[in-house]
Design an enzyme around this catalytic site. Sequence first.
Site, PDB file in Angstrom:
ATOM      1  N   SER A 192       0.852  -1.183   0.000  1.00 32.10           N
ATOM      2  CA  SER A 192       0.000   0.000   0.000  1.00 32.10           C
ATOM      3  C   SER A 192       0.889   1.233   0.000  1.00 32.10           C
ATOM      4  O   SER A 192       2.066   1.168   0.390  1.00 32.10           O
ATOM      5  CB  SER A 192      -0.888   0.013   1.252  1.00 32.10           C
ATOM      6  OG  SER A 192      -1.525   1.269   1.415  1.00 32.10           O
ATOM      7  N   TYR A 207      -1.762  -0.729  10.750  1.00 34.27           N
ATOM      8  CA  TYR A 207      -1.940  -1.054   9.332  1.00 34.27           C
ATOM      9  C   TYR A 207      -0.754  -0.547   8.522  1.00 34.27           C
ATOM     10  O   TYR A 207      -0.195  -1.286   7.697  1.00 34.27           O
ATOM     11  CB  TYR A 207      -3.225  -0.433   8.809  1.00 34.27           C
ATOM     12  CG  TYR A 207      -3.411  -0.634   7.314  1.00 34.27           C
ATOM     13  CD1 TYR A 207      -3.897  -1.829   6.809  1.00 34.27           C
ATOM     14  CD2 TYR A 207      -3.081   0.382   6.415  1.00 34.27           C
ATOM     15  CE1 TYR A 207      -4.050  -2.025   5.436  1.00 34.27           C
ATOM     16  CE2 TYR A 207      -3.234   0.205   5.045  1.00 34.27           C
ATOM     17  CZ  TYR A 207      -3.714  -0.998   4.557  1.00 34.27           C
ATOM     18  OH  TYR A 207      -3.851  -1.176   3.201  1.00 34.27           O
ATOM     19  N   LYS A 211       1.915  -2.908   6.275  1.00 29.24           N
ATOM     20  CA  LYS A 211       2.177  -2.784   4.842  1.00 29.24           C
ATOM     21  C   LYS A 211       3.639  -2.448   4.553  1.00 29.24           C
ATOM     22  O   LYS A 211       4.186  -2.837   3.526  1.00 29.24           O
ATOM     23  CB  LYS A 211       1.244  -1.735   4.230  1.00 29.24           C
ATOM     24  CG  LYS A 211      -0.210  -2.192   4.177  1.00 29.24           C
ATOM     25  CD  LYS A 211      -0.356  -3.512   3.404  1.00 29.24           C
ATOM     26  CE  LYS A 211      -1.779  -3.974   3.284  1.00 29.24           C
ATOM     27  NZ  LYS A 211      -1.925  -5.244   2.529  1.00 29.24           N
TER      28      LYS A 211
END
Length: 303
Positions: A192, A207, A211
């Site tokens: 991402s 998160y 990533k």
Amino acid sequence: MSPANLTRIIRSPILSRAVLSHARFQSTTASSKNLRVLPSFSLQDKVCLVTGAVRGLGNEFCRAFIQSGCTKVALVDLKENEAQEAADELVQSACAKSGLKPEDFKVIGLGCDVSSELSVQKAFERVMDTYGRIDSVVASAGIVENYSAFDYPFDRIKRLYDINVHGAFFTAREAARNMIPQGGGSIVLVASISSTIVNIPQPQTPYNGSKAAVRQMAASLAVEWAKKGVRVNALSPGYVLTKLTRNILAHDAELKKTWESLTPMGRMAEPEELGGAIVFLVSDASRFMTGAELRIDGGYSLI
């Protein structure tokens, strides 16, 4: 028109160039009908597997593979009945658009908890039993949650890392174990833009960290397996208007404006706009590319 007048027209330098240009255009137009897409982009005869394939980008990747000639796709997701339903819908859609018949496809749905190494191993065993080989694997399964750092419950942090990080690793490792004996293959880990930037205004530290781990994982595995014929790359999307994202933004117009204002192109991506990138990464068109990160973010990461 008399032959004499026609001769005078052809002898005119301006008109002569126009006639020749038109002739070349007609020749080019006729020959272009015989041109085809670069063969290395074709996924014909390839066996592809995608995790997180029931919805969102994972499902869009499967559609892109079908559109690129792949007829053997394994859709992997947590619930097998949903994975099989998505596989059946994919075949129906492909038949409606291509004129092919359902028997021309061998698309299956598999249940798998990517956070469990044993579950991932069993899924790959079924794929190998079904197809006998595996050429391209996309680790797309992942979750995102928005909690402030102080408020994020530990059990949810652990679940997020189990799926996003351990799930990507288990998927890549099992893919490579099956690819190496057959001479190689391509693995794509979906990272991402959050692996390199800090998203605002929503708080999502775990998160982002997960990533970043996936992006570094892709680079490290690429070096480890390079001489064994297995390529590993990372795909890092920006903000994409998946069904889930649309539902969230339907209740938060200001958040959508913020994301769009921070993107140089001034908009979010449509899911199908990532199709070309994923096909490139898994196909032979990128056969000398490994350990790279391909960002598709409308320029978001540049500012």
